[in-house]
Design an enzyme around this catalytic site. Structure first.
Site, PDB file in Angstrom:
ATOM      1  CG  PHE A   1       1.535  10.753  -2.263  1.00 10.29           C
ATOM      2  CD1 PHE A   1       0.744  11.245  -3.292  1.00 10.29           C
ATOM      3  CD2 PHE A   1       1.705   9.379  -2.162  1.00 10.29           C
ATOM      4  CE1 PHE A   1       0.149  10.390  -4.216  1.00 10.29           C
ATOM      5  CE2 PHE A   1       1.110   8.517  -3.084  1.00 10.29           C
ATOM      6  CZ  PHE A   1       0.336   9.032  -4.110  1.00 10.29           C
TER       7      PHE A   1
ATOM      8  CG  ASP B   1       1.871   6.955   4.714  1.00  6.34           C
ATOM      9  OD1 ASP B   1       2.556   5.930   4.496  1.00  6.34           O
ATOM     10  OD2 ASP B   1       1.091   7.433   3.873  1.00  6.34           O
TER      11      ASP B   1
ATOM     12  CE  LYS C   1       4.865   3.597  -2.900  1.00  8.72           C
ATOM     13  NZ  LYS C   1       4.571   4.937  -2.442  1.00  8.72           N
TER      14      LYS C   1
HETATM   15  C1  LIG Z   1       3.069   5.300  -2.326  1.00  9.90           C
HETATM   16  C2  LIG Z   1       2.557   5.847  -1.058  1.00  9.90           C
HETATM   17  C3  LIG Z   1       1.239   5.581  -0.627  1.00  9.90           C
HETATM   18  C4  LIG Z   1       0.224   4.858  -1.489  1.00  9.90           C
HETATM   19  O1  LIG Z   1       0.565   3.561  -1.780  1.00  9.90           O
HETATM   20  P1  LIG Z   1      -0.177   2.801  -2.994  1.00  9.90           P
HETATM   21  O2  LIG Z   1       0.313   1.395  -2.881  1.00  9.90           O
HETATM   22  O3  LIG Z   1       0.258   3.473  -4.257  1.00  9.90           O
HETATM   23  O4  LIG Z   1      -1.631   2.935  -2.765  1.00  9.90           O
HETATM   24  C5  LIG Z   1       0.855   6.049   0.614  1.00  9.90           C
HETATM   25  N1  LIG Z   1       1.703   6.742   1.384  1.00  9.90           N
HETATM   26  C6  LIG Z   1       2.967   7.025   0.998  1.00  9.90           C
HETATM   27  C7  LIG Z   1       3.857   7.788   1.919  1.00  9.90           C
HETATM   28  C8  LIG Z   1       3.435   6.598  -0.236  1.00  9.90           C
HETATM   29  O5  LIG Z   1       4.671   6.924  -0.629  1.00  9.90           O
END
Ligand SMILES: *Cc1c(COP(=O)(O)O)cnc(C)c1O
Length: 398
Positions: A138, A223, A252
């Site tokens: 994700f 990520d 986040k």
């Molecule tokens: C939430 C998330 C994203 C996307 O972040 P947004 O601020 O919702 O665009 C990308 N990578 C990971 C691992 C995430 O948990």
């Protein structure tokens, strides 16, 4: 309450499936609904609220900076962005950073950076660069990012998919080596998968990945939008394996639960390739976001949130693992980031979350079978004990 549900249903596209509760206030780990009922938040806006709601020191900085200078423009320098980028680079032991807003934008920035490096440094023929990603990933919701999702719901009807991505199984180093070609510029991966249901790879996998990437001159881009900044009991998820990635993506919790703040932080060999005009963002690097993020990073240290996450996470994990319930299939986690997977034929994660809500705890299922527990990192031991008691009653009595 029905009034607010109705309004959202009438005027908002139904892209989420929320629990029927209308929130209006938050403080620390607690949230209140419009009737004044109090809930302990075990979701933290998908790990964006590590510092808790309405943190007084974050609010102070937010108000002060909002009144001073909020959003000028990247057409000029400002006195918050430089210090923020320095702080980020020192914390992550990287060289340079590009500030953005949402996680998805920072992932897009990492993709652009990887391709740029692929063409200019690795000399991949133009438009041929490939990026390898993991099944179950994700990384956000843009058209390019959903192109390489393995989740049918995320990408169906949103094509044509962006080319240039290859999906391999998660936590399979051999599959990575097999997938690499001379045109591969990067491997983009979460060190542990969050949305997939808290999937923790076996020890040694990331280390092996690092060696394979080095051997084939492929960038390792992690990520850490969800795993980063203490969520897993280390400052970064990759530190459980002590690897040295080429770039990391943060978001986040970086915004202190107040603002969307994200960044791609990387080695100089990558980010020094950018020239004016190649990338940008109206709001990225604005002084308000930078000031709040700086304070969020400072508070991680001042309040020892990373160590708390490790200590309290282990504490809860140990208690959960002792539960004897026929509903539980597996319990996984690192730090205050725990997934309880239930047997789909014996229990519904959604129903358990609804029962938790009735008892004053907010959690949300992921993939129908996993209950994710990710409270603000400021949660106290006695609050964890209470959550555990509720979970025990629900899981053992059923
Ligand atoms: C939430 C998330 C994203 C996307 O972040 P947004 O601020 O919702 O665009 C990308 N990578 C990971 C691992 C995430 O948990």
């Amino acid at each position: 309450m029905d009034h607010f549900l109705e309004l959202e249903k009438t005027y908002g596209a139904q892209v989420y499936h929320p629990l029927p509760i209308v929130l209006s206030r938050g403080k620390g780990v607690w949230l209140w609904d419009i009737h004044g009922k109090k809930y302990l938040d075990m979701l933290s806006a998908y790990s964006a609220v590590s510092h808790g709601y309405a943190h007084p020191k974050l609010l102070k900085v937010l108000k002060m900076q909002a009144g001073k200078l909020a959003v000028p423009s990247r057409a000029f320098y400002n006195d918050q962005m430089g210090p923020f980028l320095k702080q980020l680079c020192e914390l992550s032991q990287m060289d340079m950073a590009i500030p953005m807003n949402t996680g998805a934008e920072a992932v897009e920035t990492a993709i652009k950076s990887a391709r740029l490096w692929g063409y200019l440094a690795k000399k991949i023929p133009e438009n041929q660069a490939e990026i390898i990603v993991a099944e179950g990933n994700f990384h956000g919701r843009t058209t390019t990012i959903v192109s390489f999702s393995s989740e049918e719901d995320y990408k169906r009807h949103f094509g044509p998919p962006t080319p240039g991505f290859k999906i391999i199984p998660f936590a399979d180093a051999q599959a990575l080596e097999r997938a690499i070609t001379p045109y591969t510029c990067a491997f983009l991966v979460e060190p542990m998968q969050g949305e997939a249901g808290i999937r923790i790879p076996p020890k040694g996998w990331l280390k092996e990945v690092e060696a394979i990437c080095k051997k084939h001159n492929v960038l390792l881009l992690l990520d850490e939008v969800q795993t980063g900044l203490g969520r897993t009991g280390k400052l970064f998820g990759f530190q459980h394996e002590s690897v040295d990635p080429d770039g990391i993506i943060l978001g986040k919790a970086l915004g202190g639960g107040l603002l969307p703040v994200s960044a791609f932080v990387a080695k100089k060999k990558i980010l020094s390739l950018f020239k004016p005009g190649m990338h940008g963002s109206t709001f990225g690097g604005n002084p308000l976001a930078c000031a709040v993020a700086r304070e969020a990073l400072r508070l991680l240290e001042e309040e020892d949130l990373v160590a708390r996450s490790e200590k309290l996470g282990n504490y809860l994990l140990k208690k959960l693992r002792k539960l004897e319930s026929p509903l539980i299939k597996e319990i996984r986690g690192k730090g205050l980031w725990i997934g309880i997977e239930v047997h789909p034929e014996r229990a519904s994660a959604r129903k358990i979350c609804e029962e938790l809500m009735r008892r004053g705890i907010l959690a949300k299922e992921t993939h129908h079978t996993v209950i994710r527990l990710a409270p603000p990192l400021v949660i106290k031991r006695k609050e964890i004990d209470w959550v555990f008691e509720q979970l025990r009653e629900i899981l053992e009595k059923s």
